[in-house]
Scaffold this motif. Sequence first.
Motif, PDB file in Angstrom:
ATOM      1  N   ARG A   1      45.960  29.129  42.990  1.00  0.00           N
ATOM      2  CA  ARG A   1      45.308  28.368  44.050  1.00  0.00           C
ATOM      3  C   ARG A   1      45.369  29.089  45.390  1.00  0.00           C
ATOM      4  O   ARG A   1      45.624  28.501  46.439  1.00  0.00           O
ATOM      5  CB  ARG A   1      45.932  26.982  44.163  1.00  0.00           C
ATOM      6  N   GLY A   2      45.154  30.403  45.324  1.00  0.00           N
ATOM      7  CA  GLY A   2      45.125  31.215  46.526  1.00  0.00           C
ATOM      8  C   GLY A   2      46.477  31.635  47.056  1.00  0.00           C
ATOM      9  O   GLY A   2      46.547  32.403  48.011  1.00  0.00           O
ATOM     10  N   ARG A   3      47.544  31.165  46.434  1.00  0.00           N
ATOM     11  CA  ARG A   3      48.898  31.489  46.903  1.00  0.00           C
ATOM     12  C   ARG A   3      49.539  32.521  45.993  1.00  0.00           C
ATOM     13  O   ARG A   3      49.489  32.394  44.765  1.00  0.00           O
ATOM     14  CB  ARG A   3      49.741  30.222  46.949  1.00  0.00           C
ATOM     15  N   ILE A   4      50.132  33.549  46.574  1.00  0.00           N
ATOM     16  CA  ILE A   4      50.808  34.582  45.789  1.00  0.00           C
ATOM     17  C   ILE A   4      52.138  34.021  45.287  1.00  0.00           C
ATOM     18  O   ILE A   4      53.012  33.676  46.087  1.00  0.00           O
ATOM     19  CB  ILE A   4      51.044  35.851  46.626  1.00  0.00           C
ATOM     20  N   VAL A   5      52.283  33.934  43.968  1.00  0.00           N
ATOM     21  CA  VAL A   5      53.509  33.401  43.382  1.00  0.00           C
ATOM     22  C   VAL A   5      54.310  34.465  42.648  1.00  0.00           C
ATOM     23  O   VAL A   5      55.456  34.226  42.258  1.00  0.00           O
ATOM     24  CB  VAL A   5      53.196  32.244  42.418  1.00  0.00           C
ATOM     25  N   GLU A   6      53.729  35.660  42.455  1.00  0.00           N
ATOM     26  CA  GLU A   6      54.411  36.709  41.704  1.00  0.00           C
ATOM     27  C   GLU A   6      53.792  38.050  42.048  1.00  0.00           C
ATOM     28  O   GLU A   6      52.567  38.151  42.240  1.00  0.00           O
ATOM     29  CB  GLU A   6      54.292  36.429  40.202  1.00  0.00           C
ATOM     30  N   MET A   7      54.616  39.084  42.115  1.00  0.00           N
ATOM     31  CA  MET A   7      54.149  40.446  42.382  1.00  0.00           C
ATOM     32  C   MET A   7      54.664  41.353  41.265  1.00  0.00           C
ATOM     33  O   MET A   7      55.874  41.493  41.086  1.00  0.00           O
ATOM     34  CB  MET A   7      54.633  40.927  43.750  1.00  0.00           C
ATOM     35  N   ILE A   8      53.741  41.959  40.514  1.00  0.00           N
ATOM     36  CA  ILE A   8      54.095  42.746  39.334  1.00  0.00           C
ATOM     37  C   ILE A   8      53.741  44.207  39.584  1.00  0.00           C
ATOM     38  O   ILE A   8      52.554  44.553  39.690  1.00  0.00           O
ATOM     39  CB  ILE A   8      53.360  42.233  38.089  1.00  0.00           C
ATOM     40  N   PRO A   9      54.728  45.104  39.692  1.00  0.00           N
ATOM     41  CA  PRO A   9      54.414  46.530  39.874  1.00  0.00           C
ATOM     42  C   PRO A   9      53.850  47.137  38.600  1.00  0.00           C
ATOM     43  O   PRO A   9      54.306  46.822  37.494  1.00  0.00           O
ATOM     44  CB  PRO A   9      55.771  47.140  40.245  1.00  0.00           C
ATOM     45  N   LEU A  10      52.841  47.990  38.742  1.00  0.00           N
ATOM     46  CA  LEU A  10      52.187  48.656  37.615  1.00  0.00           C
ATOM     47  C   LEU A  10      52.484  50.147  37.656  1.00  0.00           C
ATOM     48  O   LEU A  10      52.648  50.730  38.733  1.00  0.00           O
ATOM     49  CB  LEU A  10      50.675  48.439  37.673  1.00  0.00           C
ATOM     50  N   GLU A  11      52.535  50.773  36.492  1.00  0.00           N
ATOM     51  CA  GLU A  11      52.741  52.220  36.449  1.00  0.00           C
ATOM     52  C   GLU A  11      51.476  52.919  36.936  1.00  0.00           C
ATOM     53  O   GLU A  11      50.363  52.602  36.475  1.00  0.00           O
ATOM     54  CB  GLU A  11      53.091  52.667  35.039  1.00  0.00           C
ATOM     55  N   PRO A  12      51.600  53.865  37.841  1.00  0.00           N
ATOM     56  CA  PRO A  12      50.401  54.517  38.400  1.00  0.00           C
ATOM     57  C   PRO A  12      49.530  55.186  37.348  1.00  0.00           C
ATOM     58  O   PRO A  12      48.298  55.230  37.488  1.00  0.00           O
ATOM     59  CB  PRO A  12      50.992  55.547  39.376  1.00  0.00           C
ATOM     60  N   ALA A  13      50.143  55.707  36.258  1.00  0.00           N
ATOM     61  CA  ALA A  13      49.343  56.380  35.232  1.00  0.00           C
ATOM     62  C   ALA A  13      48.424  55.422  34.504  1.00  0.00           C
ATOM     63  O   ALA A  13      47.448  55.860  33.879  1.00  0.00           O
ATOM     64  CB  ALA A  13      50.275  57.072  34.231  1.00  0.00           C
ATOM     65  N   GLY A  14      48.710  54.121  34.573  1.00  0.00           N
ATOM     66  CA  GLY A  14      47.879  53.146  33.882  1.00  0.00           C
ATOM     67  C   GLY A  14      46.841  52.492  34.760  1.00  0.00           C
ATOM     68  O   GLY A  14      46.211  51.513  34.342  1.00  0.00           O
ATOM     69  N   VAL A  15      46.631  53.000  35.963  1.00  0.00           N
ATOM     70  CA  VAL A  15      45.662  52.410  36.894  1.00  0.00           C
ATOM     71  C   VAL A  15      44.685  53.488  37.347  1.00  0.00           C
ATOM     72  O   VAL A  15      45.097  54.601  37.705  1.00  0.00           O
ATOM     73  CB  VAL A  15      46.367  51.787  38.117  1.00  0.00           C
ATOM     74  N   ARG A  16      43.417  53.160  37.315  1.00  0.00           N
ATOM     75  CA  ARG A  16      42.387  54.063  37.821  1.00  0.00           C
ATOM     76  C   ARG A  16      41.603  53.335  38.898  1.00  0.00           C
ATOM     77  O   ARG A  16      41.127  52.215  38.694  1.00  0.00           O
ATOM     78  CB  ARG A  16      41.454  54.525  36.696  1.00  0.00           C
ATOM     79  N   VAL A  17      41.460  53.971  40.063  1.00  0.00           N
ATOM     80  CA  VAL A  17      40.767  53.363  41.191  1.00  0.00           C
ATOM     81  C   VAL A  17      39.336  53.876  41.233  1.00  0.00           C
ATOM     82  O   VAL A  17      39.095  55.079  41.109  1.00  0.00           O
ATOM     83  CB  VAL A  17      41.478  53.677  42.522  1.00  0.00           C
ATOM     84  N   GLU A  18      38.401  52.972  41.404  1.00  0.00           N
ATOM     85  CA  GLU A  18      36.982  53.326  41.509  1.00  0.00           C
ATOM     86  C   GLU A  18      36.424  52.763  42.810  1.00  0.00           C
ATOM     87  O   GLU A  18      36.649  51.599  43.141  1.00  0.00           O
ATOM     88  CB  GLU A  18      36.202  52.757  40.327  1.00  0.00           C
ATOM     89  N   ARG A  19      35.711  53.599  43.533  1.00  0.00           N
ATOM     90  CA  ARG A  19      35.064  53.147  44.757  1.00  0.00           C
ATOM     91  C   ARG A  19      33.574  52.947  44.501  1.00  0.00           C
ATOM     92  O   ARG A  19      32.883  53.865  44.052  1.00  0.00           O
ATOM     93  CB  ARG A  19      35.270  54.135  45.904  1.00  0.00           C
TER      94      ARG A  19
END
Length: 475
Positions: free
Chosen positions: A123-141
Amino acid sequence: MWLFSLFKKSPPQNVAFSESFWQDLGVGGASSSGEHVTWKTALEVTTALRCGLVIADGVSTVPCKLMRKDPATGRRAPAFDHPLYELFDYEPNGWMDPLQFFETKTLHTVFTGNSYTFLNRVRGRIVEMIPLEPAGVRVERKDDYSLVYHVSAIDGSVEEFPQAAMWHLRGPSWNSWTGLDITRLSREALGLAMATQNAHAQRFANGLQTTGIYSVEGELVPDQYKRLKAWIDLHHVGARNSGKPLILDRKADWKPIDLSGVDAQHVETRKLQIEEVCRAYGVMPIMVGYSDKAATYASAEQMFLAHAVHTVRPWHRRFERSMKRSLLTREEVKAGYYFKFFDTELLRGAAKDRAEYYWKMFQMGMSPNDIFALEDQDGFEGGERHFVPSTMTTVENAAMPRGIGDNGDPSLESTVADDPSADDAPAAEDDGEAPKAPKSRMNAGLVLSAENEGRIRGARENLDAVLSKLEEQAE
């Protein structure tokens, strides 16, 4: 819980040819020394590992709080009422405390240039922050300059997340939307450090003695070569066989080969690589346990201070700006919410410097209870009052109109009465008591500063000198 269903799924993508894929496999880019450098292999270089841990310690062990500055009064206080306060004070997710969370994010950013945290919102409120491994994330612009994050799930599928669902902390950046991979950019320094380390290890593995020539009379057939090599490997190779006597037969001879100039400088080369790796990660060599003979206690103290100012503090500011933008709304920022690392924690090891800092802050208006709070100690009743250095009168008195004293009590006047004829007023009728001095004179000594008192005395002396000359002329 990942809550992947909250967002539109994209079809699985082949990431086999992405750079992060090969780096995660441990292949990485080859350096001129022949060593393949990745963030994983960099962690096996003790200098690089310590550089990352030193920076991570400086970020994770310093208190970080969500604060609020009241727009009306300007007073600052911890934002206990904000939902994010508990996440940063107690647990950001179900298995990490704040120290571990900041430590992991810092290590990711130091060694890969980026760290990614999935923001689980309800409901728009941050309830948890989960760190991700950088090798498993790809950024696209996208063409409209918006960012989309493709995250590899545990089952191998790839989920697409919008920018609002991700806290992306970048290191120094060239393209403005991904951080520079410092490990890859410094692969030559890291590769040479790996090569010299491996060469040194192989020297011990192949024997502590200097390499030489073992010669015998006559010709050895292949089987004799094999038996002789196996016997030497068993009895005279490796650190466990160091110092054993070499038994020779068939008039055999051992001719050692002296160290070359390159071999003699092997240790010096390894020392140089410590400085090179530290230079790449922006950490002073003394912070990883390396210092030259010229370092003294005084210089080492300044180096530690330089580390706090030029290495740790920039990371604090990078986190603060990133958290402010990614975790707070514009309305919350306008309401005065902000994140703050309390850098004074770094001075806890220097009691003298800490005491001098607190004394100066006290003279600038910090209350005693504010100082106790920084030391994580309870204050005392009345310790919330503030003072300024005008013979240490209270801030309230300094702001009062002339003639009004402490807490508005006219009996404690802050200055001499404005009426110059007050001293010449007629005396009260003699009722047997000694005449009282005017109230302005009684209270003047309580409020006059040393500077003003000195000026008055000087003026009185000048006046006496003039009067004495006039008396001489009259005679």
